[in-house]
Design a protein around this motif. Structure first.
Motif, PDB file in Angstrom:
ATOM      1  N   LEU A  31      42.029  22.063  -3.981  1.00 57.21           N
ATOM      2  CA  LEU A  31      43.132  22.827  -4.560  1.00 57.21           C
ATOM      3  C   LEU A  31      43.063  22.902  -6.090  1.00 57.21           C
ATOM      4  O   LEU A  31      44.016  23.327  -6.738  1.00 57.21           O
ATOM      5  N   GLY A  32      41.946  22.472  -6.651  1.00 64.36           N
ATOM      6  CA  GLY A  32      41.742  22.676  -8.082  1.00 64.36           C
ATOM      7  C   GLY A  32      41.924  21.474  -8.973  1.00 64.36           C
ATOM      8  O   GLY A  32      41.876  21.596 -10.196  1.00 64.36           O
ATOM      9  N   LEU A  58      48.781  28.033  -0.522  1.00 66.61           N
ATOM     10  CA  LEU A  58      48.640  26.943  -1.486  1.00 66.61           C
ATOM     11  C   LEU A  58      47.638  27.190  -2.615  1.00 66.61           C
ATOM     12  O   LEU A  58      47.922  26.833  -3.766  1.00 66.61           O
ATOM     13  N   PRO A  59      46.449  27.745  -2.351  1.00 65.10           N
ATOM     14  CA  PRO A  59      45.503  27.910  -3.468  1.00 65.10           C
ATOM     15  C   PRO A  59      46.083  28.721  -4.623  1.00 65.10           C
ATOM     16  O   PRO A  59      45.951  28.332  -5.791  1.00 65.10           O
ATOM     17  N   ASN A  95      35.666  29.607   5.739  1.00 70.42           N
ATOM     18  CA  ASN A  95      35.648  30.502   4.588  1.00 70.42           C
ATOM     19  C   ASN A  95      36.727  30.169   3.555  1.00 70.42           C
ATOM     20  O   ASN A  95      36.941  30.940   2.616  1.00 70.42           O
ATOM     21  N   GLY A  96      37.398  29.049   3.744  1.00 72.92           N
ATOM     22  CA  GLY A  96      38.492  28.687   2.856  1.00 72.92           C
ATOM     23  C   GLY A  96      38.194  27.453   2.030  1.00 72.92           C
ATOM     24  O   GLY A  96      37.095  26.884   2.083  1.00 72.92           O
ATOM     25  N   PRO A  97      39.166  26.979   1.266  1.00 74.61           N
ATOM     26  CA  PRO A  97      38.961  25.844   0.358  1.00 74.61           C
ATOM     27  C   PRO A  97      38.699  24.513   1.060  1.00 74.61           C
ATOM     28  O   PRO A  97      38.173  23.583   0.443  1.00 74.61           O
ATOM     29  N   LEU A  98      39.060  24.408   2.335  1.00 80.22           N
ATOM     30  CA  LEU A  98      38.856  23.151   3.058  1.00 80.22           C
ATOM     31  C   LEU A  98      37.525  23.102   3.803  1.00 80.22           C
ATOM     32  O   LEU A  98      37.293  22.185   4.597  1.00 80.22           O
ATOM     33  N   ASN A 144      46.976  27.240  -8.282  1.00 81.36           N
ATOM     34  CA  ASN A 144      46.353  27.828  -9.466  1.00 81.36           C
ATOM     35  C   ASN A 144      47.404  28.161 -10.530  1.00 81.36           C
ATOM     36  O   ASN A 144      47.222  27.902 -11.722  1.00 81.36           O
ATOM     37  N   GLU A 145      48.535  28.691 -10.084  1.00 78.10           N
ATOM     38  CA  GLU A 145      49.610  29.015 -11.017  1.00 78.10           C
ATOM     39  C   GLU A 145      50.150  27.760 -11.693  1.00 78.10           C
ATOM     40  O   GLU A 145      50.401  27.743 -12.903  1.00 78.10           O
TER      41      GLU A 145
END
Length: 306
Positions: free
Chosen positions: A280-281, A175-176, A237-240, A180-181
Motif C-alpha cells: 500500500l505504499g 485502498l491503493p 494483477n493487484g498490489p497483493l 496514495n492520497e
C-alpha cells in the motif's frame, strides 16, 4: 456441557427460556461434531437486547461491531450475543439461521485458540517493550485469529457464502488510491508518524480480510482458482500479488504446528504484515531505538521520506 445463559432486556427476557434452550442445544451439537474444541473456560453466555451498551460496559468499546463476542478474563470466558440479531435470525429463513449458527461457531473457535495460547509466551512482555513490535503484534494476532476461526469452523459455513472475497475485492479497488492520497497529504505536512498511525488501521483491516478468506479456502481444501478464478486474476494483477502466497504458506505452517504462542505467531507473520504495508505504499522497519521507521512511496507524487 452446561453453560449459564442470561438474557438481558425486556423483550429478550420474555423469550429467555427458548433462547437458552436454543443456545444449549447448539453448543451441544457443535461439541458433538468437534469434540476437540476446548470450551472449558466458557462460563456464561449473555444475550443482550442492547448489544452496543453491553459491549461498551464490558470492554469500553464504543463501536459495537459484530454479533458474537468472547470476553476473556484470567480464569473464565463469557460470550456476549446481539439479542436483536439472534432473534431476527431465528425468526427468519434457513439461510439466516445458518448464518447465525456459523457466527456463533466461529467465536467458539476463537475461544479455543485464545485459551490454548494463554500463558505460552514467556518473553512477550519484553517483546512489547519495543514500539515497532507493539504496533505490529496486534495486526499479526488478529490475522491469526481470523484464519484459525474461519478454517476451524468451515464445516458450519452456509452454502453460497462468498468467503468475504467480495469485500476483499472492494478493498483492493479502494485502498491503493486512498492510501496514495494519504501519503501525498502527510508528506506535504512532513507528518510521517501520523501517516503510519492512520495507515495502520487500514492495513490491519486488509490483513484480517486476507487471513479470513485464506482460512476458509484452507478449510475447504480448495485453491482460489477452483472456487473463484476471477478473484485469483484480481489478486494476481493487484498490489497483493506478491503477498498472498507467502501469507498462505506461513498460516498453513502455523496451523500445522503442535504448539503456538502469541509471540511465535507474531514473529512468523511479521514479514507478511510489513509486506502488506509495502503493497500500500509504505515500507516500514524497526529503527535503532525500536521505533517504526517509515519510507513512503506515493505512486503519483514524490516527496521526502523519513
Amino acid at each position: 456441557m452446561e453453560v449459564k445463559v442470561e438474557c438481558r432486556g425486556e423483550r429478550i427476557g420474555e423469550a429467555a427460556p427458548m433462547l437458552s434452550q436454543v443456545l444449549q442445544t447448539l453448543l451441544a451439537r457443535i461439541l458433538e461434531r468437534d469434540g476437540d474444541l476446548d470450551l472449558s473456560a466458557l462460563e456464561k453466555i449473555t444475550v443482550a437486547e442492547d448489544y452496543g451498551l453491553a459491549l461498551q460496559e464490558a470492554t469500553g468499546e464504543t463501536n459495537a461491531a459484530g454479533v458474537v463476542r468472547a470476553l476473556h478474563g484470567e480464569a473464565a470466558v463469557a460470550l456476549l450475543i446481539d439479542g436483536a440479531h439472534m432473534a431476527a435470525a431465528l425468526a427468519g429463513d434457513g439461510e439466516q439461521v445458518a448464518g447465525f449458527v456459523h457466527l456463533f461457531h466461529r467465536e467458539l473457535c476463537r475461544i479455543h485458540d485464545a485459551r490454548a495460547r494463554l500463558g505460552q509466551s514467556e518473553s512477550l512482555e519484553l517483546l512489547l517493550d519495543c514500539e515497532f513490535d507493539r504496533q505490529l503484534l496486534p495486526i499479526a494476532e488478529s490475522m491469526w485469529a481470523e484464519y484459525f476461526s474461519t478454517r476451524r469452523s468451515v464445516w458450519s459455513l452456509p452454502e453460497g457464502s462468498d468467503l468475504l472475497l467480495t469485500h476483499l475485492a472492494d478493498l483492493l479497488e479502494a485502498l491503493p488510491a486512498a492510501m496514495n492520497e494519504e501519503i501525498v497529504l502527510h508528506l506535504a505536512s512532513n507528518d510521517i508518524d501520523g501517516l503510519f498511525l492512520k495507515s495502520a488501521g487500514r492495513v490491519a483491516h486488509l490483513a484480517q480480510t486476507m487471513a479470513h478468506c485464506q482460512g476458509y479456502l484452507a478449510g475447504l481444501g480448495q485453491p482460489l482458482s477452483g472456487i473463484a478464478p476471477e478473484y485469483e486474476a484480481l489478486l494476481a494483477n493487484g498490489p497483493l500479488a506478491g503477498a498472498w502466497a507467502p501469507l498462505m504458506h506461513r498460516l498453513e505452517a502455523l496451523f500445522a504446528s503442535p504448539s503456538r504462542s502469541t509471540e511465535s505467531i507474531y514473529l512468523a507473520l511479521q514479514p507478511d504484515v510489513t509486506a502488506i504495508f509495502t503493497a500500500l505504499g509504505l515500507t516500514i522497519r524497526r529503527a535503532e531505538d525500536g521505533s517504526v521507521w517509515v519510507d513512503a512511496m506515493p505512486t503519483v507524487t514524490q516527496g521526502p521520506t523519513q
